[in-house]
Write an enzyme that holds these catalytic residues in place. Structure first.
Site, PDB file in Angstrom:
ATOM      1  N   CYS A   1       0.823  -1.211   0.000  1.00 42.13           N
ATOM      2  CA  CYS A   1       0.000   0.000   0.000  1.00 42.13           C
ATOM      3  C   CYS A   1       0.858   1.262   0.000  1.00 42.13           C
ATOM      4  O   CYS A   1       2.003   1.258   0.460  1.00 42.13           O
ATOM      5  CB  CYS A   1      -0.894   0.020   1.235  1.00 42.13           C
ATOM      6  SG  CYS A   1      -2.073  -1.330   1.315  1.00 42.13           S
TER       7      CYS A   1
ATOM      8  N   GLU B   1       0.657   3.973   1.835  1.00 48.79           N
ATOM      9  CA  GLU B   1       1.047   4.468   3.149  1.00 48.79           C
ATOM     10  C   GLU B   1       2.311   3.775   3.650  1.00 48.79           C
ATOM     11  O   GLU B   1       3.216   4.411   4.180  1.00 48.79           O
ATOM     12  CB  GLU B   1      -0.079   4.257   4.168  1.00 48.79           C
ATOM     13  CG  GLU B   1      -1.364   4.963   3.819  1.00 48.79           C
ATOM     14  CD  GLU B   1      -2.327   4.146   2.966  1.00 48.79           C
ATOM     15  OE1 GLU B   1      -3.536   4.366   3.090  1.00 48.79           O
ATOM     16  OE2 GLU B   1      -1.869   3.281   2.174  1.00 48.79           O
TER      17      GLU B   1
END
Length: 133
Positions: A57, A59
């Site tokens: 991901c 993040e």
């Protein structure tokens, strides 16, 4: 691309890096930006893999890039996706954000000028961390 972050460099960075996402399977591009206490902004985008389980991901990419560059304290986070409903970090990303960033403001933003800021503790109540070890 749409909205560019309304003058906030963190939001602008998350929106811009979203374009670099490697999402040939889901077509769901996400960008993230984290700001260290020194003010520097570090970005990440999601990187998919044909096995899906190895997808990383945005993040996590942003945090791990910053850590690899020596950052240990963070001020705030932004997550950008092209959705009508603002997209929060997944559970794994919430854990990484908590571990490395602590209870920072997390701003969710989309390409249409909508944004909302949450404290990480509100997105991730009763987080597990080193205090339990």
């Amino acid at each position: 691309m749409g909205w560019s972050g309304s003058g906030d460099p963190l939001l602008a960075a998350a929106l811009a890096v979203r374009e670099n996402a490697f999402a040939p399977y889901s077509k769901f591009k996400v960008g993230a930006a984290v700001q260290g206490l020194d003010g520097r902004i570090h970005t990440g985008c999601n990187v998919e893999n044909a096995t899906y389980g190895l997808t990383v991901c945005a993040e996590r990419v942003a945090v791990l890039k910053a850590v690899s560059e020596g950052v240990r304290k963070f001020r705030r986070v932004a997550v950008a996706a092209d959705t009508g409903t603002l997209t929060p970090p997944c559970g794994a990303c919430r854990q990484i954000l908590w571990e490395f960033c602590g209870d920072v403001p997390v701003t969710l933003v989309n390409l249409h000028g909508k944004s909302e800021t949450f404290q990480l503790r509100d997105l991730f109540p009763r987080a597990f961390d080193a205090s339990y070890l």
